[in-house]
Design a protein around this motif. Sequence first.
Motif: not given
Length: 193
Positions: A13, A49, A66, A68, A70, A104, A106-107, A171, A175, A180
């Motif tokens: 990442r 995430a 960030i 993440s 998966q 995946t 993602l936040c 992804a 990431l 993003l």
Amino acid sequence: MPSIILASSSKYRRQLLEKLEVSFSSAAPDIDESALPDETAQALVERLALAKANALSNTYPNHLIIGSDQVADLNGRILTKPGNHEAALEQLLSCQGQKVTFHTGLCLLNSETGKHQLKNVTTDVIFRELSAEQLDNYLRREQPYDCAGSFKCEGLGITLFSEIRSTDPDALIGLPLIELTSMLINEGAHPLN
């Protein structure tokens, strides 16, 4: 641009985020990553995430954080990081000729405002039919024991697939940079500014 923190200890990442040429630091969040009973792959990665980003919000109060995570979904069975050769071989054998969906999560959390953006980016991978010997050879050469699904698609792992379907090529590595970038733009932190 606000300071950016990557809530991860993953070297993969970090390498991906470096592609955006934004200044960032990384820190490992301390959270339990176990799935809840009957939790779907999508729900799991979204929850983790967000939890990873939230875990660092008090330490980094004025940052974009960030988070993440998966996992792979094989016909409703969640595949995570195998940890060792035997578990990786079992995972890859079960994937032969199958479609595996990688989720995946993602936040992007703005720890100053408390607002977050959350997305699940999916990638469908169709696995080739390979022999146990070929899979064993792959695992011994690349040793992807710290990767969900037991492969590194950015390396020799690409030979395991007949097809990849995704809206974000990063992804699958862990990431999703297209998503993003959209999240960063929403926060007024465009990488090209």
